[in-house]
Design a protein around this motif. Structure first.
Motif, PDB file in Angstrom:
ATOM      1  N   GLN A   1       0.742  -1.155  -0.040  1.00  0.00           N
ATOM      2  CA  GLN A   1       0.095  -0.010   0.168  1.00  0.00           C
ATOM      3  C   GLN A   1       0.873   1.360   0.037  1.00  0.00           C
ATOM      4  O   GLN A   1       0.517   2.378  -0.790  1.00  0.00           O
ATOM      5  N   ARG A   2       2.184   1.205   0.784  1.00  0.00           N
ATOM      6  CA  ARG A   2       2.796   2.498   0.990  1.00  0.00           C
ATOM      7  C   ARG A   2       3.605   2.932  -0.581  1.00  0.00           C
ATOM      8  O   ARG A   2       3.658   3.861  -1.070  1.00  0.00           O
ATOM      9  N   SER A   3       3.895   1.524  -0.998  1.00  0.00           N
ATOM     10  CA  SER A   3       4.794   1.623  -2.381  1.00  0.00           C
ATOM     11  C   SER A   3       3.604   2.213  -3.677  1.00  0.00           C
ATOM     12  O   SER A   3       4.196   2.962  -4.187  1.00  0.00           O
ATOM     13  N   VAL A   4       2.434   1.819  -3.513  1.00  0.00           N
ATOM     14  CA  VAL A   4       1.504   2.346  -4.567  1.00  0.00           C
ATOM     15  C   VAL A   4       1.321   3.896  -4.302  1.00  0.00           C
ATOM     16  O   VAL A   4       1.188   4.445  -5.173  1.00  0.00           O
ATOM     17  N   GLU A   5       0.926   4.203  -2.992  1.00  0.00           N
ATOM     18  CA  GLU A   5       0.956   5.703  -2.560  1.00  0.00           C
ATOM     19  C   GLU A   5       2.224   6.273  -3.088  1.00  0.00           C
ATOM     20  O   GLU A   5       1.933   7.472  -3.704  1.00  0.00           O
ATOM     21  N   ALA A   6       3.378   5.866  -3.057  1.00  0.00           N
ATOM     22  CA  ALA A   6       4.699   6.417  -3.313  1.00  0.00           C
ATOM     23  C   ALA A   6       4.436   6.872  -4.839  1.00  0.00           C
ATOM     24  O   ALA A   6       4.910   7.743  -5.289  1.00  0.00           O
ATOM     25  N   GLU A   7       4.330   5.777  -5.486  1.00  0.00           N
ATOM     26  CA  GLU A   7       4.306   5.681  -6.933  1.00  0.00           C
ATOM     27  C   GLU A   7       3.194   6.693  -7.531  1.00  0.00           C
ATOM     28  O   GLU A   7       3.643   7.525  -8.280  1.00  0.00           O
ATOM     29  N   VAL A   8       2.013   7.085  -6.947  1.00  0.00           N
ATOM     30  CA  VAL A   8       1.316   7.862  -7.642  1.00  0.00           C
ATOM     31  C   VAL A   8       1.701   9.482  -7.279  1.00  0.00           C
ATOM     32  O   VAL A   8       1.648  10.319  -8.121  1.00  0.00           O
ATOM     33  N   ARG A   9       2.263   9.581  -6.015  1.00  0.00           N
ATOM     34  CA  ARG A   9       2.672  10.959  -5.756  1.00  0.00           C
ATOM     35  C   ARG A   9       4.057  11.020  -6.606  1.00  0.00           C
ATOM     36  O   ARG A   9       4.286  12.399  -6.815  1.00  0.00           O
ATOM     37  N   ALA A  10       4.763  10.172  -6.762  1.00  0.00           N
ATOM     38  CA  ALA A  10       6.147  10.412  -7.848  1.00  0.00           C
ATOM     39  C   ALA A  10       5.620  10.672  -9.174  1.00  0.00           C
ATOM     40  O   ALA A  10       6.025  11.547  -9.816  1.00  0.00           O
ATOM     41  N   LEU A  11       4.304  10.059  -9.675  1.00  0.00           N
ATOM     42  CA  LEU A  11       3.873  10.570 -10.890  1.00  0.00           C
ATOM     43  C   LEU A  11       3.330  11.762 -10.999  1.00  0.00           C
ATOM     44  O   LEU A  11       3.404  12.388 -11.947  1.00  0.00           O
ATOM     45  N   LYS A  12       2.645  12.191 -10.075  1.00  0.00           N
ATOM     46  CA  LYS A  12       2.172  13.569  -9.897  1.00  0.00           C
ATOM     47  C   LYS A  12       3.153  14.420  -9.901  1.00  0.00           C
ATOM     48  O   LYS A  12       2.980  15.535 -10.984  1.00  0.00           O
ATOM     49  N   ARG A  13       4.263  14.376  -8.870  1.00  0.00           N
ATOM     50  CA  ARG A  13       5.289  15.109  -9.359  1.00  0.00           C
ATOM     51  C   ARG A  13       5.909  15.433 -10.542  1.00  0.00           C
ATOM     52  O   ARG A  13       6.310  16.530 -10.983  1.00  0.00           O
ATOM     53  N   ALA A  14       6.316  14.130 -11.155  1.00  0.00           N
ATOM     54  CA  ALA A  14       7.121  14.206 -12.507  1.00  0.00           C
ATOM     55  C   ALA A  14       5.873  14.999 -13.583  1.00  0.00           C
ATOM     56  O   ALA A  14       6.549  15.614 -14.206  1.00  0.00           O
ATOM     57  N   ALA A  15       4.586  14.686 -13.563  1.00  0.00           N
ATOM     58  CA  ALA A  15       3.581  15.210 -14.497  1.00  0.00           C
ATOM     59  C   ALA A  15       3.670  16.815 -14.171  1.00  0.00           C
ATOM     60  O   ALA A  15       3.538  17.500 -15.135  1.00  0.00           O
ATOM     61  N   GLU A  16       3.509  17.223 -13.004  1.00  0.00           N
ATOM     62  CA  GLU A  16       3.517  18.776 -12.631  1.00  0.00           C
ATOM     63  C   GLU A  16       4.494  19.400 -12.977  1.00  0.00           C
ATOM     64  O   GLU A  16       4.507  20.437 -13.450  1.00  0.00           O
ATOM     65  N   ALA A  17       5.767  18.748 -12.766  1.00  0.00           N
ATOM     66  CA  ALA A  17       6.935  19.543 -12.671  1.00  0.00           C
ATOM     67  C   ALA A  17       7.328  19.782 -14.576  1.00  0.00           C
ATOM     68  O   ALA A  17       7.909  20.754 -14.710  1.00  0.00           O
TER      69      ALA A  17
END
Length: 155
Positions: A126-142
């Protein structure tokens, strides 16, 4: 079967977010279970890649086929330690952002030991999936493409 799922709103055009989900650097640049992704083959509807990372405390890898559709990307394990692994990235456009939902389904294939393995790894997954969506959000918005401008106004 063990399932982990997380969603997040991303301020990005859906086409750009889809590119980020398929970008190996978006995962490796953040603290996720993915250490690296090597694209082996690009296909008409997606790609095949080797994903190096970890399964809980253990280093692991899978070979996976990514199948791309307009509002989803499916990832199916072709080779790995588990009996079965499937993941999906759902891209749901909204009025101001895209909701990214990432779901992973694990079948460890350990028979009577599977419930114990699932219990031990459920929080990590669960923590790893949450980390992945946060990482994808940061990458997409940056790296979000600039919004089109209307051009100069007549003076």
């Amino acid at each position: 079967m063990m399932v982990a799922e997380a969603s997040i709103l991303v301020d990005s055009p859906i086409d750009h977010l889809r590119e980020i989900v398929l970008d190996p650097q978006a995962y490796a640049a953040a603290d996720t279970k993915v250490r690296g992704i090597t694209v082996e083959e690009r296909t008409a509807d997606g790609l095949v890649a080797r994903i190096d990372g970890s399964l809980g405390p253990f280093r692991s890898f899978i070979r996976a086929r990514y199948t791309v559709a307009p509002e989803r990307i499916d990832l199916d394990m072709l080779e790995g330690r588990m009996r079965h692994f499937h993941a999906v990235f759902l891209l749901e456009p909204g009025p101001t952002a895209v909701r990214l939902t990432h779901r992973e389904e694990y079948d460890f294939g350990y028979g009577a030991l599977s419930p114990l393995v699932e219990w031990a790894l459920r929080g990590w997954a669960q923590r790893s999936v949450e980390a992945e969506v946060r990482a994808l959000k940061r990458a997409a918005e940056a790296a979000a493409p600039a919004a089109p401008t209307a051009g100069p106004t007549p003076g």
